[in-house]
Design a protein around this motif. Structure first.
Motif, PDB file in Angstrom:
ATOM      1  N   ASN A 109      38.956   2.152   0.124  1.00  9.23           N
ATOM      2  CA  ASN A 109      39.928   1.994   1.193  1.00  9.23           C
ATOM      3  C   ASN A 109      40.382   3.332   1.770  1.00  9.23           C
ATOM      4  O   ASN A 109      41.568   3.627   1.885  1.00  9.23           O
ATOM      5  N   LYS A 110      39.387   4.142   2.105  1.00  7.64           N
ATOM      6  CA  LYS A 110      39.657   5.460   2.674  1.00  7.64           C
ATOM      7  C   LYS A 110      38.903   5.609   3.981  1.00  7.64           C
ATOM      8  O   LYS A 110      37.959   4.868   4.234  1.00  7.64           O
ATOM      9  N   LYS A 111      39.306   6.595   4.752  1.00 10.10           N
ATOM     10  CA  LYS A 111      38.548   6.939   5.954  1.00 10.10           C
ATOM     11  C   LYS A 111      37.867   8.274   5.676  1.00 10.10           C
ATOM     12  O   LYS A 111      38.536   9.282   5.445  1.00 10.10           O
ATOM     13  N   ALA A 112      36.549   8.262   5.655  1.00 12.41           N
ATOM     14  CA  ALA A 112      35.785   9.454   5.285  1.00 12.41           C
ATOM     15  C   ALA A 112      35.637  10.388   6.478  1.00 12.41           C
ATOM     16  O   ALA A 112      35.092   9.998   7.511  1.00 12.41           O
ATOM     17  N   ARG A 113      36.122  11.624   6.323  1.00 16.30           N
ATOM     18  CA  ARG A 113      35.866  12.627   7.369  1.00 16.30           C
ATOM     19  C   ARG A 113      34.418  13.085   7.228  1.00 16.30           C
ATOM     20  O   ARG A 113      33.979  13.468   6.152  1.00 16.30           O
ATOM     21  N   ILE A 114      33.692  12.997   8.324  1.00 18.92           N
ATOM     22  CA  ILE A 114      32.275  13.341   8.262  1.00 18.92           C
ATOM     23  C   ILE A 114      31.864  14.301   9.386  1.00 18.92           C
ATOM     24  O   ILE A 114      32.522  14.412  10.414  1.00 18.92           O
ATOM     25  N   SER A 115      30.776  14.995   9.118  1.00 14.18           N
ATOM     26  CA  SER A 115      30.086  15.709  10.185  1.00 14.18           C
ATOM     27  C   SER A 115      28.623  15.301  10.070  1.00 14.18           C
ATOM     28  O   SER A 115      28.233  14.643   9.106  1.00 14.18           O
ATOM     29  N   VAL A 116      27.840  15.653  11.048  1.00 13.29           N
ATOM     30  CA  VAL A 116      26.415  15.323  11.014  1.00 13.29           C
ATOM     31  C   VAL A 116      25.624  16.614  11.101  1.00 13.29           C
ATOM     32  O   VAL A 116      25.911  17.474  11.942  1.00 13.29           O
ATOM     33  N   ARG A 117      24.668  16.744  10.209  1.00 17.98           N
ATOM     34  CA  ARG A 117      23.804  17.923  10.247  1.00 17.98           C
ATOM     35  C   ARG A 117      22.668  17.658  11.216  1.00 17.98           C
ATOM     36  O   ARG A 117      21.791  16.831  10.953  1.00 17.98           O
ATOM     37  N   VAL A 118      22.718  18.350  12.342  1.00 14.33           N
ATOM     38  CA  VAL A 118      21.700  18.182  13.371  1.00 14.33           C
ATOM     39  C   VAL A 118      20.550  19.137  13.069  1.00 14.33           C
ATOM     40  O   VAL A 118      20.762  20.309  12.771  1.00 14.33           O
ATOM     41  N   ASN A 119      19.353  18.613  13.111  1.00 13.98           N
ATOM     42  CA  ASN A 119      18.156  19.448  12.958  1.00 13.98           C
ATOM     43  C   ASN A 119      17.620  19.689  14.367  1.00 13.98           C
ATOM     44  O   ASN A 119      17.015  18.805  14.975  1.00 13.98           O
ATOM     45  N   PRO A 120      17.868  20.875  14.915  1.00 17.83           N
ATOM     46  CA  PRO A 120      17.584  21.113  16.346  1.00 17.83           C
ATOM     47  C   PRO A 120      16.116  21.425  16.633  1.00 17.83           C
ATOM     48  O   PRO A 120      15.767  21.678  17.791  1.00 17.83           O
ATOM     49  N   ASN A 121      15.289  21.412  15.600  1.00 20.27           N
ATOM     50  CA  ASN A 121      13.866  21.735  15.752  1.00 20.27           C
ATOM     51  C   ASN A 121      13.664  23.120  16.366  1.00 20.27           C
ATOM     52  O   ASN A 121      12.917  23.297  17.320  1.00 20.27           O
ATOM     53  N   VAL A 122      14.346  24.089  15.764  1.00 24.93           N
ATOM     54  CA  VAL A 122      14.239  25.482  16.195  1.00 24.93           C
ATOM     55  C   VAL A 122      13.592  26.261  15.059  1.00 24.93           C
ATOM     56  O   VAL A 122      13.974  26.101  13.905  1.00 24.93           O
ATOM     57  N   ASP A 123      12.633  27.102  15.400  1.00 23.30           N
ATOM     58  CA  ASP A 123      11.935  27.863  14.367  1.00 23.30           C
ATOM     59  C   ASP A 123      12.727  29.122  14.014  1.00 23.30           C
ATOM     60  O   ASP A 123      12.892  30.007  14.845  1.00 23.30           O
ATOM     61  N   PRO A 124      13.236  29.216  12.788  1.00 25.32           N
ATOM     62  CA  PRO A 124      14.069  30.369  12.434  1.00 25.32           C
ATOM     63  C   PRO A 124      13.254  31.622  12.135  1.00 25.32           C
ATOM     64  O   PRO A 124      13.804  32.695  11.938  1.00 25.32           O
TER      65      PRO A 124
END
Ligand SMILES: *Cc1c(COP(=O)(O)O)cnc(C)c1O
Length: 398
Positions: free
Chosen positions: A126-141
């Motif tokens: 019974n909680k509200k989970a704070r979330i973020s999303v890890r975006v994979n931008p398809n960039v070559d490091p």
């Protein structure tokens, strides 16, 4: 530094961390973002020593964690729950539950499936989970393939399309609160333009989400700032920060960055003693008391670490190797060192990041002792592991 005295006092192999240098690195980066709301979340996996974490917490730093164990370390060391991010491609139900109960800043989601698990568990609690999303931008490091994470062929994060789906679902959910957006494309980047490119891609999504009334507060650009091991370019921090600010295009968000190596890499050294020199026909080996179980990077990535002898003399080429029964157990190959004898000391440089934290008990070797140097004073911050420590989990069963 009086290495001889330190070796006498604490024995070798010995990890030595310069806490003043850690502070300087932290502040150098923090300063670049001074004009904006920003949070430096130190990446715990680079070096998770509790006293080191406490030192960073005292500077105001938060923590980027990749297991619940790291989350608990950060909290134990005095880290504030509201400055802790929990990332990673595979979180177990138990880990998710604990993270929710600890009320950390956010759980960084790495798949749609993971979002569903987090939602289910948040509902149970019974909680509200704070979330973020890890975006994979398809960039070559453009870094070593083992430490590249921002390409679609890597296991990390989700594509922009998938991220959009996750945010739309989370926005409607009673149990999810999307507060952040994240990307981390790789480690030891000497050219930071791929990070800026990724930030621009992620920033466009941020803008779109805000237009859809999804109120993202944290813009997290990950870690990856490279350091000098040998002759690498060190990224210009001003350009790094300015590039990120420009990518945000005036959108109001707290900037988070997650440096690991940058903070601790060149703040640490591994002190080791020579056991003996040997020759196999024409090949010269310097056998030392540190090994791949203490510092895995040379074996794992063929990483270079400068090794300095505390003695002069005519130099000749050699390999520096440890006592472990693997040909892959080396600390340096084909470097020039003077003639050495039993008991001579070698300093392995740039060993503060991914050194002790990757160490193991392989060959039933205890992990090294760790000390901090602060304002010219040394103190023990990690006991050398004993034989008793290593057998604790097994002893009762024989
Ligand atoms: C490993 C990692 C970092 C830190 O990387 P460095 O190259 O040490 O700066 C930051 N964020 C995440 C998500 C990571 O996995």
């Amino acid at each position: 530094m009086d290495y001889l005295a330190l070796a006498k006092k604490y024995k070798t192999p010995l990890y030595i961390y310069d806490f003043d240098h850690i502070k300087a690195q932290y502040e150098k980066l923090k300063r670049e973002f001074n004009a904006r709301k920003s949070l430096i979340c130190y990446a715990v996996k680079a070096n998770s020593n509790l006293s080191l974490l406490k030192h960073i917490a005292a500077l105001g730093g938060g923590f980027d964690c990749v297991s619940i164990g790291e989350v608990k370390r950060a909290i134990l060391a005095g880290g504030s729950n509201y400055k802790i991010i929990y990332s990673g491609v595979g979180k177990s139900d138990e880990e998710i539950k604990e993270a929710l109960n600890l009320d950390i800043l956010m759980i960084n989601l790495e798949s749609y499936e993971e979002m569903l698990r987090v939602e289910l568990i948040a509902k149970e609690l019974n909680k509200k989970a704070r979330i973020s999303v890890r975006v994979n931008p398809n960039v070559d490091p453009k870094t070593h393939p083992y430490i590249s994470t921002g390409l679609h062929k890597n296991k990390f994060g989700v594509s922009i399309d998938e991220a959009r789906k996750i945010y739309l679902h989370a926005h409607k959910s009673d149990y999810l609160d999307p507060v952040g957006i994240h990307s981390h494309i790789g480690s030891q980047l000497s050219d930071i333009s791929p990070v800026i490119e990724a930030a621009n891609i992620v920033s466009s999504l941020l803008k779109e989400l805000r237009a859809a009334d999804i109120d993202i507060k944290f813009f997290d650009v990950g870690g990856g700032i490279g350091i000098r091991y040998k002759d690498e370019n060190e990224p210009n921090l001003y350009e790094y920060a300015q590039g990120i600010l420009a990518a945000l295009k005036g959108q109001d968000a707290t900037i988070i960055c997650e440096p690991g190596r940058f903070i601790v890499g060149n703040s640490g050294e591994l002190l080791t003693s020579v056991l003996y020199e040997k020759r196999n026909t024409n090949k010269r080996f310097v056998v030392v008391d540190a090994a791949m179980n203490d510092l895995l990077r040379p074996s794992l990535y063929e990483a270079y670490h400068e090794i300095v002898a505390l003695k002069d003399g005519a130099k000749s080429p050699c390999d520096v190797v440890g006592p472990i029964c693997e040909s892959g157990d080396f600390l340096a190959k084909d470097i020039e060192l003077p003639r050495l004898e039993h008991g001579d000391l070698l300093v392995i440089k740039s060993a503060g990041a991914y050194g002790y934290s990757m160490s193991s008990n392989y060959n039933t070797r205890g992990r090294a002792a760790q000390i901090a140097i602060e304002s010219g004073k040394d103190r023990l911050i990690g006991q050398r592991e004993s034989f008793e420590d290593m057998i604790r989990n097994e002893k009762e069963f024989i």
